[in-house]
Design a protein around this motif. Structure first.
Motif, PDB file in Angstrom:
ATOM      1  N   SER A 159       2.797   1.067  17.303  1.00 45.16           N
ATOM      2  CA  SER A 159       2.390   0.797  15.918  1.00 45.16           C
ATOM      3  C   SER A 159       3.449   1.308  14.946  1.00 45.16           C
ATOM      4  O   SER A 159       4.172   2.270  15.241  1.00 45.16           O
ATOM      5  CB  SER A 159       1.020   1.401  15.618  1.00 45.16           C
ATOM      6  N   SER A 160       3.526   0.643  13.826  1.00 44.45           N
ATOM      7  CA  SER A 160       4.534   1.009  12.833  1.00 44.45           C
ATOM      8  C   SER A 160       4.013   0.663  11.434  1.00 44.45           C
ATOM      9  O   SER A 160       3.443  -0.413  11.225  1.00 44.45           O
ATOM     10  CB  SER A 160       5.819   0.229  13.112  1.00 44.45           C
ATOM     11  N   ARG A 161       4.215   1.594  10.546  1.00 40.15           N
ATOM     12  CA  ARG A 161       3.724   1.408   9.174  1.00 40.15           C
ATOM     13  C   ARG A 161       4.298   0.148   8.519  1.00 40.15           C
ATOM     14  O   ARG A 161       3.664  -0.476   7.683  1.00 40.15           O
ATOM     15  CB  ARG A 161       4.059   2.660   8.353  1.00 40.15           C
ATOM     16  N   GLU A 162       5.498  -0.227   8.934  1.00 39.00           N
ATOM     17  CA  GLU A 162       6.125  -1.389   8.273  1.00 39.00           C
ATOM     18  C   GLU A 162       5.376  -2.702   8.547  1.00 39.00           C
ATOM     19  O   GLU A 162       5.464  -3.641   7.769  1.00 39.00           O
ATOM     20  CB  GLU A 162       7.601  -1.522   8.656  1.00 39.00           C
ATOM     21  N   TYR A 163       4.584  -2.723   9.636  1.00 40.24           N
ATOM     22  CA  TYR A 163       3.835  -3.953   9.941  1.00 40.24           C
ATOM     23  C   TYR A 163       2.804  -4.310   8.867  1.00 40.24           C
ATOM     24  O   TYR A 163       2.384  -5.447   8.760  1.00 40.24           O
ATOM     25  CB  TYR A 163       3.118  -3.844  11.290  1.00 40.24           C
ATOM     26  N   ILE A 164       2.351  -3.300   8.101  1.00 40.27           N
ATOM     27  CA  ILE A 164       1.300  -3.602   7.114  1.00 40.27           C
ATOM     28  C   ILE A 164       1.862  -4.266   5.857  1.00 40.27           C
ATOM     29  O   ILE A 164       1.107  -4.697   4.997  1.00 40.27           O
ATOM     30  CB  ILE A 164       0.472  -2.350   6.704  1.00 40.27           C
ATOM     31  N   LYS A 165       3.187  -4.362   5.767  1.00 39.98           N
ATOM     32  CA  LYS A 165       3.803  -4.860   4.523  1.00 39.98           C
ATOM     33  C   LYS A 165       3.259  -6.224   4.078  1.00 39.98           C
ATOM     34  O   LYS A 165       2.931  -6.393   2.901  1.00 39.98           O
ATOM     35  CB  LYS A 165       5.328  -4.891   4.669  1.00 39.98           C
ATOM     36  N   PRO A 166       3.140  -7.221   5.003  1.00 36.89           N
ATOM     37  CA  PRO A 166       2.628  -8.520   4.535  1.00 36.89           C
ATOM     38  C   PRO A 166       1.230  -8.406   3.917  1.00 36.89           C
ATOM     39  O   PRO A 166       0.950  -9.052   2.902  1.00 36.89           O
ATOM     40  CB  PRO A 166       2.592  -9.368   5.811  1.00 36.89           C
ATOM     41  N   LEU A 167       0.370  -7.575   4.501  1.00 41.00           N
ATOM     42  CA  LEU A 167      -0.977  -7.415   3.930  1.00 41.00           C
ATOM     43  C   LEU A 167      -0.895  -6.745   2.554  1.00 41.00           C
ATOM     44  O   LEU A 167      -1.509  -7.193   1.592  1.00 41.00           O
ATOM     45  CB  LEU A 167      -1.856  -6.597   4.890  1.00 41.00           C
TER      46      LEU A 167
END
Ligand SMILES: Cc1cc2nc3c(=O)[nH]c(=O)nc-3n(C[C@H](O)[C@H](O)[C@H](O)COP(=O)(O)O)c2cc1C
Length: 174
Positions: A159-167
């Motif tokens: 998991s990585s915090r950067e994945y939430i960017k699109p949301l």
């Protein structure tokens, strides 16, 4: 920006971590679904719900049906966390189609996580011990080349915090 609340179902902590990251980025409150009765939905105009994927189904997704009436006039966003890597577009599309009602217009986001065998309990633990045993036996099979399957032997956390960017960008844009 919308006044939002994040509600999540998490068994081994991955979805909880993503829910808290989203809460921090959007400065909104975060609740486990077990405490969702404490949430005054009327106070929010956006509800972000997330859960882990189990055999294609998003854990706790029943929450959406249960609260659908309360959601009228509120924006609902759904996210899922799963061991499937983000580049496996077709597998992620299957998760979307199995969980997001057709023509509902509910925005869906997927975040890659991993497996945490130490935190699994009950049927999940039992099911995964069988699945891992099968993986070991079919290690030469081409299915074992699939990266999720290859990674499944031990606990891991991609998991990585950067994945939430699109949301986060989506919410900030409306
Ligand atoms: C029984 C079981 C089935 C799972 N099935 C899938 C699956 O179909 N697809 C997937 O990507 N991940 C699958 N996973 C991995 C979980 O989705 C992943 O660990 C998720 O982030 C767990 O979220 P949580 O820790 O918030 O409960 C499965 C995990 C378990 C224990």
């Amino acid at each position: 920006m919308e006044k939002c609340v994040v509600i999540y179902k998490s068994k081994t902590g991955f979805t909880e971590k993503y829910a808290n990251w989203i809460g921090e980025e959007l400065q909104c409150e975060v609740y486990p679904v077990e405490n969702s009765n404490l949430v005054h939905l009327q106070d929010y105009n956006m509800v972000i719900f997330g859960g882990g994927v189990r055999a294609g189904k998003i854990d706790g997704v029943k929450f959406i049906d249960k609260f659908r009436n309360s959601f009228s006039g509120k924006k609902l966003i759904l996210f899922a966390t799963g061991a499937t890597p983000t580049n496996e577009i077709e597998a992620i599309e299957r998760v979307r189609s199995m969980n997001v009602p057709r023509n509902s217009g509910i925005p869906f986001f997927y975040f890659s996580s991993g497996f945490n065998y130490e935190k699994m309990k009950g049927l999940d633990k039992f099911f995964m011990s069988i699945a891992r045993g099968m993986m070991r036996r079919m290690k030469d099979n081409e299915d074992a080349q699939n990266s999720m399957v290859a990674d499944m032997k031990n606990s891991y956390d991609h998991s990585s915090r950067e994945y939430i960017k699109p949301l986060v960008d989506y919410v900030k844009s409306i």
